[in-house]
Design a protein around this motif. Structure first.
Motif, PDB file in Angstrom:
ATOM      1  N   ARG A   1      -0.176  -4.233  -3.276  1.00 50.33           N
ATOM      2  CA  ARG A   1      -0.463  -2.795  -3.198  1.00 50.33           C
ATOM      3  C   ARG A   1      -0.150  -2.091  -4.522  1.00 50.33           C
ATOM      4  O   ARG A   1      -0.919  -1.271  -5.004  1.00 50.33           O
ATOM      5  CB  ARG A   1       0.357  -2.161  -2.084  1.00 50.33           C
ATOM      6  CG  ARG A   1      -0.172  -2.435  -0.723  1.00 50.33           C
ATOM      7  CD  ARG A   1       0.557  -1.588   0.314  1.00 50.33           C
ATOM      8  NE  ARG A   1      -0.071  -1.784   1.592  1.00 50.33           N
ATOM      9  CZ  ARG A   1       0.486  -2.440   2.601  1.00 50.33           C
ATOM     10  NH1 ARG A   1       1.690  -2.946   2.474  1.00 50.33           N
ATOM     11  NH2 ARG A   1      -0.156  -2.574   3.734  1.00 50.33           N
ATOM     12  N   ILE A   2       1.003  -2.418  -5.081  1.00 50.41           N
ATOM     13  CA  ILE A   2       1.417  -1.795  -6.341  1.00 50.41           C
ATOM     14  C   ILE A   2       0.474  -2.219  -7.472  1.00 50.41           C
ATOM     15  O   ILE A   2       0.062  -1.404  -8.294  1.00 50.41           O
ATOM     16  CB  ILE A   2       2.881  -2.158  -6.687  1.00 50.41           C
ATOM     17  CG1 ILE A   2       3.844  -1.634  -5.622  1.00 50.41           C
ATOM     18  CG2 ILE A   2       3.254  -1.664  -8.070  1.00 50.41           C
ATOM     19  CD1 ILE A   2       4.002  -0.141  -5.578  1.00 50.41           C
ATOM     20  N   ARG A   3       0.104  -3.495  -7.506  1.00 48.68           N
ATOM     21  CA  ARG A   3      -0.803  -3.972  -8.549  1.00 48.68           C
ATOM     22  C   ARG A   3      -2.146  -3.245  -8.475  1.00 48.68           C
ATOM     23  O   ARG A   3      -2.687  -2.822  -9.498  1.00 48.68           O
ATOM     24  CB  ARG A   3      -1.024  -5.487  -8.423  1.00 48.68           C
ATOM     25  CG  ARG A   3      -1.822  -6.063  -9.600  1.00 48.68           C
ATOM     26  CD  ARG A   3      -2.338  -7.460  -9.310  1.00 48.68           C
ATOM     27  NE  ARG A   3      -3.167  -7.528  -8.124  1.00 48.68           N
ATOM     28  CZ  ARG A   3      -4.435  -7.084  -8.036  1.00 48.68           C
ATOM     29  NH1 ARG A   3      -5.017  -6.524  -9.060  1.00 48.68           N
ATOM     30  NH2 ARG A   3      -5.104  -7.213  -6.910  1.00 48.68           N
TER      31      ARG A   3
ATOM     32  N   GLU B   1      -1.534   4.982 -15.527  1.00 51.45           N
ATOM     33  CA  GLU B   1      -0.536   5.977 -15.906  1.00 51.45           C
ATOM     34  C   GLU B   1       0.655   6.021 -14.941  1.00 51.45           C
ATOM     35  O   GLU B   1       1.686   6.626 -15.227  1.00 51.45           O
ATOM     36  CB  GLU B   1      -1.172   7.369 -16.039  1.00 51.45           C
ATOM     37  CG  GLU B   1      -1.715   7.946 -14.758  1.00 51.45           C
ATOM     38  CD  GLU B   1      -3.163   7.569 -14.440  1.00 51.45           C
ATOM     39  OE1 GLU B   1      -3.783   8.298 -13.669  1.00 51.45           O
ATOM     40  OE2 GLU B   1      -3.659   6.545 -14.939  1.00 51.45           O
ATOM     41  N   VAL B   2       0.540   5.353 -13.800  1.00 48.68           N
ATOM     42  CA  VAL B   2       1.637   5.269 -12.831  1.00 48.68           C
ATOM     43  C   VAL B   2       2.770   4.387 -13.370  1.00 48.68           C
ATOM     44  O   VAL B   2       3.922   4.539 -12.975  1.00 48.68           O
ATOM     45  CB  VAL B   2       1.121   4.700 -11.481  1.00 48.68           C
ATOM     46  CG1 VAL B   2       2.248   4.453 -10.507  1.00 48.68           C
ATOM     47  CG2 VAL B   2       0.074   5.605 -10.879  1.00 48.68           C
ATOM     48  N   ALA B   3       2.447   3.495 -14.282  1.00 47.12           N
ATOM     49  CA  ALA B   3       3.408   2.485 -14.740  1.00 47.12           C
ATOM     50  C   ALA B   3       4.726   3.076 -15.220  1.00 47.12           C
ATOM     51  O   ALA B   3       5.801   2.598 -14.850  1.00 47.12           O
ATOM     52  CB  ALA B   3       2.784   1.620 -15.835  1.00 47.12           C
TER      53      ALA B   3
ATOM     54  N   TRP C   1       2.601   7.796  -4.590  1.00 44.84           N
ATOM     55  CA  TRP C   1       1.280   7.895  -3.957  1.00 44.84           C
ATOM     56  C   TRP C   1       0.862   9.363  -3.811  1.00 44.84           C
ATOM     57  O   TRP C   1      -0.301   9.690  -3.983  1.00 44.84           O
ATOM     58  CB  TRP C   1       1.262   7.176  -2.606  1.00 44.84           C
ATOM     59  CG  TRP C   1       0.538   5.871  -2.692  1.00 44.84           C
ATOM     60  CD1 TRP C   1      -0.785   5.667  -2.471  1.00 44.84           C
ATOM     61  CD2 TRP C   1       1.081   4.601  -3.029  1.00 44.84           C
ATOM     62  NE1 TRP C   1      -1.095   4.345  -2.661  1.00 44.84           N
ATOM     63  CE2 TRP C   1       0.033   3.659  -2.993  1.00 44.84           C
ATOM     64  CE3 TRP C   1       2.359   4.154  -3.356  1.00 44.84           C
ATOM     65  CZ2 TRP C   1       0.210   2.321  -3.271  1.00 44.84           C
ATOM     66  CZ3 TRP C   1       2.533   2.818  -3.620  1.00 44.84           C
ATOM     67  CH2 TRP C   1       1.470   1.916  -3.587  1.00 44.84           C
ATOM     68  N   ARG C   2       1.812  10.215  -3.513  1.00 44.68           N
ATOM     69  CA  ARG C   2       1.499  11.635  -3.364  1.00 44.68           C
ATOM     70  C   ARG C   2       0.913  12.201  -4.658  1.00 44.68           C
ATOM     71  O   ARG C   2      -0.018  12.977  -4.645  1.00 44.68           O
ATOM     72  CB  ARG C   2       2.755  12.416  -2.963  1.00 44.68           C
ATOM     73  CG  ARG C   2       2.492  13.881  -2.644  1.00 44.68           C
ATOM     74  CD  ARG C   2       3.731  14.575  -2.082  1.00 44.68           C
ATOM     75  NE  ARG C   2       4.056  14.036  -0.761  1.00 44.68           N
ATOM     76  CZ  ARG C   2       5.130  13.285  -0.495  1.00 44.68           C
ATOM     77  NH1 ARG C   2       6.017  12.999  -1.434  1.00 44.68           N
ATOM     78  NH2 ARG C   2       5.350  12.827   0.726  1.00 44.68           N
ATOM     79  N   ARG C   3       1.449  11.758  -5.786  1.00 47.89           N
ATOM     80  CA  ARG C   3       0.967  12.264  -7.074  1.00 47.89           C
ATOM     81  C   ARG C   3      -0.367  11.654  -7.490  1.00 47.89           C
ATOM     82  O   ARG C   3      -1.193  12.320  -8.090  1.00 47.89           O
ATOM     83  CB  ARG C   3       1.995  11.976  -8.173  1.00 47.89           C
ATOM     84  CG  ARG C   3       3.156  12.926  -8.152  1.00 47.89           C
ATOM     85  CD  ARG C   3       4.127  12.770  -9.307  1.00 47.89           C
ATOM     86  NE  ARG C   3       3.653  12.309 -10.580  1.00 47.89           N
ATOM     87  CZ  ARG C   3       3.061  13.064 -11.505  1.00 47.89           C
ATOM     88  NH1 ARG C   3       2.814  14.324 -11.261  1.00 47.89           N
ATOM     89  NH2 ARG C   3       2.707  12.546 -12.666  1.00 47.89           N
ATOM     90  N   PHE C   4      -0.567  10.371  -7.184  1.00 53.68           N
ATOM     91  CA  PHE C   4      -1.725   9.681  -7.720  1.00 53.68           C
ATOM     92  C   PHE C   4      -2.809   9.358  -6.696  1.00 53.68           C
ATOM     93  O   PHE C   4      -3.944   9.094  -7.078  1.00 53.68           O
ATOM     94  CB  PHE C   4      -1.279   8.409  -8.456  1.00 53.68           C
ATOM     95  CG  PHE C   4      -0.408   8.721  -9.637  1.00 53.68           C
ATOM     96  CD1 PHE C   4      -0.970   9.179 -10.818  1.00 53.68           C
ATOM     97  CD2 PHE C   4       0.971   8.586  -9.572  1.00 53.68           C
ATOM     98  CE1 PHE C   4      -0.173   9.488 -11.917  1.00 53.68           C
ATOM     99  CE2 PHE C   4       1.768   8.884 -10.666  1.00 53.68           C
ATOM    100  CZ  PHE C   4       1.199   9.338 -11.840  1.00 53.68           C
ATOM    101  N   HIS C   5      -2.462   9.327  -5.425  1.00 55.66           N
ATOM    102  CA  HIS C   5      -3.429   9.100  -4.340  1.00 55.66           C
ATOM    103  C   HIS C   5      -2.979   9.883  -3.111  1.00 55.66           C
ATOM    104  O   HIS C   5      -2.593   9.300  -2.092  1.00 55.66           O
ATOM    105  CB  HIS C   5      -3.532   7.615  -3.981  1.00 55.66           C
ATOM    106  CG  HIS C   5      -4.412   6.824  -4.871  1.00 55.66           C
ATOM    107  ND1 HIS C   5      -5.771   7.037  -4.966  1.00 55.66           N
ATOM    108  CD2 HIS C   5      -4.139   5.813  -5.724  1.00 55.66           C
ATOM    109  CE1 HIS C   5      -6.277   6.189  -5.834  1.00 55.66           C
ATOM    110  NE2 HIS C   5      -5.311   5.447  -6.311  1.00 55.66           N
TER     111      HIS C   5
END
Length: 136
Positions: free
Chosen positions: A80-82, A90-92, A36-40
């Motif tokens: 949440r993950i979905r 790109e988080v996948a 989450w820190r990296r993407f949100h």
């Protein structure tokens, strides 16, 4: 890619909640919050608080014998993950890597192959781990 996202989210939600009640919990929490820190980054504190609350709920459910909480928490984290994967596909890859690192089966010791030959009055003691021998 929706079926792949759903499958990955399902695996992640189940893994996260399963590891909440183990020694791997802190590593799991750190890994999820780092995603989450990296993407949100604006959601990191909220996600960390939600993880902690879920952890507390799961431990309480084990104390009270509530069998449904673990399943409900897994579904909640799957959602949440979905949603994260839907917005940021790109988080996948990072999530897959994290899940591989957290996989409890990966932490087990490798298989040990032992071979011994005895003759006469010899004794052989072999163990893949602790061994206590008391001879009389």
């Amino acid at each position: 890619m929706e079926p792949e996202i759903a499958a990955l989210a399902s695996a992640a939600g189940t893994t996260i909640v399963t590891l909440m009640a183990t020694d791997a919990w802190q590593r799991t929490r750190e890994g999820i919050t780092s995603l989450w820190r990296r993407f949100h980054p604006e959601r990191v504190e909220a996600v960390a608080a939600e993880l902690d609350a879920a952890h507390d709920d799961l431990l309480a459910s084990h104390t009270t014998g509530d069998p449904d909480t673990e399943r409900e928490l897994a579904a909640e984290w799957q959602g949440r993950i979905r949603r994260l994967l839907t917005v940021r596909p790109e988080v996948a890859e990072e999530l897959r890597t994290l899940l591989d690192e957290l996989d409890p089966r990966a932490a087990t010791a490798p298989a040990v192959a032992q071979q011994a030959t005895a003759s006469g009055h010899a004794r052989i003691y072999q163990a893949g781990r602790d061994q206590h021998v008391t001879e009389r």
